[in-house]
Design a protein around this motif. Structure first.
Motif, PDB file in Angstrom:
ATOM      1  N   ARG A 189       0.888  -1.326  -0.121  1.00 39.13           N
ATOM      2  CA  ARG A 189       0.008   0.087  -0.076  1.00 39.13           C
ATOM      3  C   ARG A 189       0.750   1.313  -0.041  1.00 39.13           C
ATOM      4  O   ARG A 189       0.615   2.232  -0.788  1.00 39.13           O
ATOM      5  N   ARG A 192       1.986   1.900  -3.493  1.00 36.60           N
ATOM      6  CA  ARG A 192       0.815   2.312  -4.207  1.00 36.60           C
ATOM      7  C   ARG A 192       0.711   3.981  -3.723  1.00 36.60           C
ATOM      8  O   ARG A 192       0.546   4.696  -4.810  1.00 36.60           O
ATOM      9  N   SER A 196       1.304   7.172  -6.501  1.00 31.60           N
ATOM     10  CA  SER A 196       0.131   8.016  -6.623  1.00 31.60           C
ATOM     11  C   SER A 196       0.598   9.498  -6.404  1.00 31.60           C
ATOM     12  O   SER A 196       0.295  10.691  -7.115  1.00 31.60           O
TER      13      SER A 196
ATOM     14  N   ARG B 159      -7.432  13.224  -6.594  1.00 27.63           N
ATOM     15  CA  ARG B 159      -7.359  11.884  -6.762  1.00 27.63           C
ATOM     16  C   ARG B 159      -6.619  11.127  -5.686  1.00 27.63           C
ATOM     17  O   ARG B 159      -6.700  10.157  -5.379  1.00 27.63           O
ATOM     18  N   ASN B 162      -9.072  10.407  -3.137  1.00 32.71           N
ATOM     19  CA  ASN B 162      -9.741   9.079  -3.678  1.00 32.71           C
ATOM     20  C   ASN B 162      -8.945   7.965  -3.331  1.00 32.71           C
ATOM     21  O   ASN B 162      -9.488   7.073  -3.013  1.00 32.71           O
ATOM     22  N   LEU B 163      -7.921   7.818  -3.641  1.00 34.65           N
ATOM     23  CA  LEU B 163      -6.956   6.637  -3.289  1.00 34.65           C
ATOM     24  C   LEU B 163      -6.999   6.338  -1.828  1.00 34.65           C
ATOM     25  O   LEU B 163      -7.218   5.089  -1.506  1.00 34.65           O
ATOM     26  N   GLN B 165      -9.265   6.830   0.165  1.00 32.57           N
ATOM     27  CA  GLN B 165     -10.790   6.502   0.325  1.00 32.57           C
ATOM     28  C   GLN B 165     -10.938   4.801  -0.046  1.00 32.57           C
ATOM     29  O   GLN B 165     -11.485   4.094   0.429  1.00 32.57           O
ATOM     30  N   GLU B 166     -10.153   4.619  -1.479  1.00 30.27           N
ATOM     31  CA  GLU B 166     -10.175   3.263  -1.828  1.00 30.27           C
ATOM     32  C   GLU B 166      -9.516   2.290  -1.079  1.00 30.27           C
ATOM     33  O   GLU B 166      -9.963   0.944  -0.869  1.00 30.27           O
ATOM     34  N   GLU B 167      -8.683   2.744  -0.173  1.00 30.44           N
ATOM     35  CA  GLU B 167      -7.897   1.989   0.514  1.00 30.44           C
ATOM     36  C   GLU B 167      -8.562   1.670   2.177  1.00 30.44           C
ATOM     37  O   GLU B 167      -7.896   1.273   2.893  1.00 30.44           O
ATOM     38  N   GLY B 168      -9.894   2.367   1.941  1.00 26.46           N
ATOM     39  CA  GLY B 168     -10.412   2.053   3.217  1.00 26.46           C
ATOM     40  C   GLY B 168      -9.838   3.300   4.537  1.00 26.46           C
ATOM     41  O   GLY B 168     -10.271   3.037   5.357  1.00 26.46           O
TER      42      GLY B 168
END
Lengths: 457, 537
Positions: A189, A192, A196, B159, B162-163, B165-168
């Motif tokens: 993670r 990632r 990003s 963005r 949002n990322l 958020q996607e990862e919880g």
């Protein structure tokens, strides 16, 4: 680091059977087709000059004797002139011109891009190939022209590595991703997230370097260069995430963390900003050999094809410890000033010592135990430019009226032998190399270009 | 051994030209340059300058309230240019290592920052909704990126939320990613000033946010804080420049910036941590100047003749004084003439001893270049260089430096330049390479320390360093140089002939207001040139 440690490192590298040839790395590093040698170019700089006296009898003199075993693979190019003035300033001017052929605007920067960088961006821009630059002479980065040899452009140096462990990390840390199974979910993670963040950073720099940018061309160029560096960082980070298979060079054991040693000067000690490591370091020879080993390994493994090396710096002030026993207690630079053709003062011994360092590197590339995929040795298929910042036909060494360069290997295209081009410019030489590598007919200041040398087959 | 001086020194400095003409600094006869052309000076190419190492770490402290030790990170130091300082916009390099360091430091800085506190301050709501994180991006972006966030940039940052958020993850994790990206933004790493609609060579006044940035880097060597940006946002900063400069000067960040300035002006960064007593030596100099600037707010020229010093016990012993305390204590040096003022600080003497065998020249050049703001151009003619080599007197001659360089200076070839800076170095003859007081050299030659000085408005004989320092303290040329150095640092570029106007006007204001540091910073801040944007080519 002791000699024993270095041997242990090399022994370790051998026992893990560093792969040859490096076919598995071909896709990853955009290598040439099997059986065809990919273009390779490395420049090797040594400081404080090479006077005519040392080269006028070819390899028969004592100074060039260490290079004699390689003369069938060497082009010695004599008699060139640099279009520069400046006495002691020639240390930085000559160094800044080496591999670039351009007048430097200041001590901070050469006049433009170095040949290795042009080769890298032209022939390997989309690959993960490393532009590898290492040096055993440190000036703390100031003046930058004496430290950095690889430049993307004015004020844009590429990284220069000194410590063997840093060289090792650059080769095997950056390019050898960890075992995919070894990462935890949290580590994945974080990778990632990092990608990003970098992606967002790239977008910002791209926006500001675009036509929509409210900034002048000069500022946009600055931002654009930064953009490319972030992109490069992002590419490597993405590689970590996607876990491409490692290249077929297995990672050897890391060398011990050695730092070139050096005695303190009047006010500076090793590790201090502006401190010079130079030929005076007690383990200087060992650092050079270890870094040469690593550099050769990077070429064999296909991790790098373009880069620079430096084995001393112009204007440094440190004696070579190994020569003290011969009564030579001054640095090559200090000896170069009063040196005359009639009265050798030890400068010749110093330069011979430096030629031994050059020969060591060439020997690693020419090791038949590591055959090149294209046949012959790595040296046979690599252009190695060797040179310094000063050269004179007369006595005092701080002139640039008679410069000598070598092209080793030649990538199979450059003839060996001794060539006299009295009065011709360094730009003619660099343009000859540039053309041989299909990088363009001219390289360096156009005003100093007089034509190509008849060296290319 | 070569040259009219030592080889090593020449190689290091490249400053000696025995037939060269001296060139003055920016000050001098007030130029007749008032008019549009003269006003087109500005910061020059600084419209696209990268933050220096010091500016970068200082700015991290301002925007995130984190105090990272620069030495813990692999952010390369910046080049020092021959004219001094490491912040010359035209000489700032960008390497891959630097970009990697920005990435790593951004991650570490955010990890150390109070992100929850930042969210509390800058977010009006913390639900994972567009209006909430857009609001956070706009508000915190104003601080980190030193101006309003554009719509396109807001998309980039969104963005990242949002990322998360996607990862919880929640708002705070998204905020941390936004901050990491902002800290690598060109608006944080660089000082950018728009040139939209301008042609090359045209000038315009800075906008409010550019003004906030210029003022904060002038006074704090760091990014602007929220108060400056709020005034910029409200359009009232221009009317409050004086008040804001005074506010910033009263903030501890101004002292940090002043130390960083002094370190570079006096080359104290040449003294490493490993140098015995080096830290104590530098601390003496910092404390001397800080007292005069911050506690007493007096004429900065007093630094040359100040007879009170704060010394550590070890440094006092080094000076031959009975220590009053093991830590720092105040010492009355009125009866110690060899330790009068700034120039006899061991730090200043050691920092400008590049080669002990030619320290007289090192120090003389320092006085000429950095206290009189005058220089000699380096030799360009190789034949001249060769001729100079023939004249040198070997270091091993057994002669004192005064005698060696005296012999050389008798040569016409050498006299032109050495006649300028050798006499200035003679004042420090009685100080060894570490700044220790000595009365004879390694050959047993007695050292006397007297000489003559004839540079700028100073034309005097001196018997010792006290008389020398007194002459400099009374010199308007030196006072102008003090001002010029600050202008050079503020503008981040070399000074040239076109800067005569701004230099004269800043000096006039500095001079009229008692030559205090505060007056100098104020004079720079309000000068029209400082508020002008010029389009870089």
């Amino acid at each position: 680091m002791s000699k024993l440690t270095r041997r242990r490192f090399l022994h370790g590298a051998g026992t893990v059977a560093i792969g040859l040839p490096i076919m598995a790395s071909a896709t990853r590093f955009a290598a040439a087709a099997p059986g065809v040698a990919p273009p390779r170019y490395v420049s090797l700089f040594f400081g404080n000059g090479m006077p005519k006296k040392f080269v006028e009898n070819g390899y028969s003199g004592s100074v060039l004797a260490p290079l004699a075993p390689f003369q069938s693979k060497l082009s010695m190019i004599r008699g060139l002139q640099l279009n520069e003035n400046g006495g002691a300033l020639l240390h930085y001017k000559g160094t800044a011109r080496f591999g670039k052929g351009m007048h430097p605007p200041s001590e901070s920067s050469p006049g433009g891009e170095s040949l290795d960088n042009k080769a890298h961006r032209t022939l390997a821009s989309d690959s993960l190939l490393l532009n590898l630059n290492m040096h055993t002479h440190v000036t703390g980065g100031n003046p930058a022209t004496r430290w950095y040899h690889s430049w993307r452009g004015v004020n844009q140096p590429n990284d220069e590595l000194l410590r063997p462990l840093d060289v090792f990390d650059a080769i095997f840390g950056t390019f050898m991703p960890p075992d995919p199974g070894s990462l935890t979910d949290e580590e994945r993670r974080q990778i990632r997230y990092r990608n990003s963040v970098l992606d967002s950073v790239v977008d910002q720099y791209q926006e500001l370097s675009s036509d929509r940018s409210p900034y002048s061309a000069g500022v946009r160029a600055l931002i654009s260069d930064h953009l490319e560096l972030v992109r490069s960082l992002e590419r490597r980070s993405l590689d970590m995430e996607t876990m491409l298979p490692p290249v077929s060079c297995d990672t050897p054991a890391a060398p011990a963390d050695i730092t070139p040693s050096q005695a303190c000067t009047a006010t500076l000690c090793p590790g201090d900003d502006n401190f010079y490591y130079g030929s005076g370091g007690a383990n200087w020879n060992e650092v050079w050999e270890l870094n040469s080993d690593l550099y050769a390994m990077a070429l064999r493994c296909g991790v790098t094809r373009f880069g620079t090396m430096g084995c001393s710096g112009g204007g440094d002030r440190y004696p070579i410890p190994e020569l003290r026993a011969q009564g030579i207690t001054e640095s090559p630079h200090v000896l170069a000033h009063p040196w005359t053709r009639a009265n050798e003062n030890g400068f010749d011994v110093c330069v011979r010592w430096l030629m031994e360092k050059v020969a060591y590197f060439l020997a690693q590339l020419d090791d038949p135990a590591w055959p090149d995929p294209a046949g012959g040795t790595v040296l046979d298929n690599t252009i190695v430019l060797i040179g310094t910042e000063l050269g004179t036909a007369a006595d005092n060494q701080h002139h640039v009226d008679y410069m000598t360069f070598w092209l080793a290997g030649g990538g199979g295209r450059i003839q060996s032998g001794i060539f006299d081009y009295d009065g011709r410019s360094d730009v003619d030489l660099y343009s000859t190399i540039s053309r041989a590598m299909d990088l363009g007919d001219q390289f360096g200041d156009a005003a100093d270009f007089n034509g190509h040398f008849d060296l290319v087959r | 051994m070569g040259l009219c001086q030592s080889l090593g020194l020449l190689a290091a400095l490249s400053l000696v030209a025995c037939d060269a003409q001296i060139s003055g600094g920016g000050f001098g006869t007030p130029p007749d340059l008032i008019g549009p052309e003269a006003r087109r000076v500005s910061l020059g190419h600084a419209v696209g300058r990268r933050l220096t190492r010091e500016e970068y770490f200082n700015s991290l402290e301002v925007v995130l309230d984190v105090d990272l030790d620069a030495d813990d990170y692999d952010l390369p130091r910046d080049n020092r240019i021959p004219e001094g300082f490491r912040n010359s916009a035209e000489d700032l390099l960008l390497s891959p290592a630097r970009v990697r360091a920005y990435d790593a430091i951004a991650e570490e800085a955010v990890a150390q920052a109070d992100v929850a506190g930042l969210v509390s301050t800058y977010a009006t709501c913390t639900e994972m909704r567009a209006d909430c994180y857009d609001g956070f991006v706009d508000r915190v972006g104003l601080l980190v990126m030193r101006g309003p966030v554009a719509d396109t940039e807001r998309v980039f940052f969104s963005r990242l939320v949002n990322l998360a958020q996607e990862e919880g993850e929640g708002f705070q994790e998204g905020a941390a990613l936004v901050l990491r990206a902002m800290l690598q933004s060109p608006y944080f790493i660089y000082r950018l000033e728009s040139q939209a609609g301008q042609n090359v060579g045209e000038g315009r006044e800075v906008d409010s946010f550019e003004l906030a940035t210029r003022l904060s880097f002038l006074v704090w060597n760091a990014a602007p804080d929220q108060e400056l940006l709020d005034l910029a946002l409200g359009g009232t900063l221009r009317a409050n420049i004086d008040a804001q400069v005074d506010r910033m000067l009263d903030h501890p960040r101004a002292r940090r910036a002043f130390r960083q300035y002094v370190e570079q002006w006096l080359y104290l960064d040449a003294i490493p941590e490993s140098f015995e007593l080096g830290t104590d030596m530098k601390e003496e100099t910092y404390r001397l100047l800080e007292r005069l600037v911050w506690e007493e707010d007096v004429d900065t020229m007093r630094a040359f003749v100040e007879d009170r010093a704060e010394l550590s016990g070890a440094l006092a012993s080094f000076y031959g004084l009975p220590p009053l305390d093991s830590g720092f204590a105040t010492y009355d040096l009125s009866g110690v003439p060899e330790r009068i003022g700034l120039l006899t600080n061991a730090s200043v003497l050691a920092a400008r001893t590049i080669n002990p065998s030619s320290s007289m020249i090192d120090r003389g050049l320092f006085v000429l270049n950095d206290l009189f703001c005058q220089s000699v151009p380096p030799p360009e003619d190789p034949e001249l260089r060769e001729a100079i080599d023939e004249i040198a007197v070997p270091e091993t001659s057994g002669l004192s430096q005064r005698e060696r360089f005296g012999i050389q200076s008798e040569e016409a070839l050498c006299r032109g330049c050495h006649g300028l800076f050798d006499p200035l170095g003679l004042a420090f003859e009685q100080y060894g390479s570490a700044g220790q007081y000595i009365t004879e050299d390694e050959f047993g030659n007695p050292l006397v320390g007297g000489g003559t000085v004839a540079v700028g408005d100073v034309n005097a004989e001196y018997q010792d360093v006290e008389e020398f320092a007194t002459a400099l303290a009374a010199s308007e040329t030196v006072a102008r140089c003090i001002a010029e150095k600050s202008v050079q640092h503020a503008y981040g570029r070399k000074m040239g002939a076109k800067d005569e106007n701004v230099l004269s006007e800043v000096f006039a204001s500095f001079d009229a207001q008692g030559r205090t540091y505060r007056a100098l910073i104020r004079a720079i801040a309000i000068h029209p040139e400082f508020l002008l944007v010029e389009v870089a080519p």
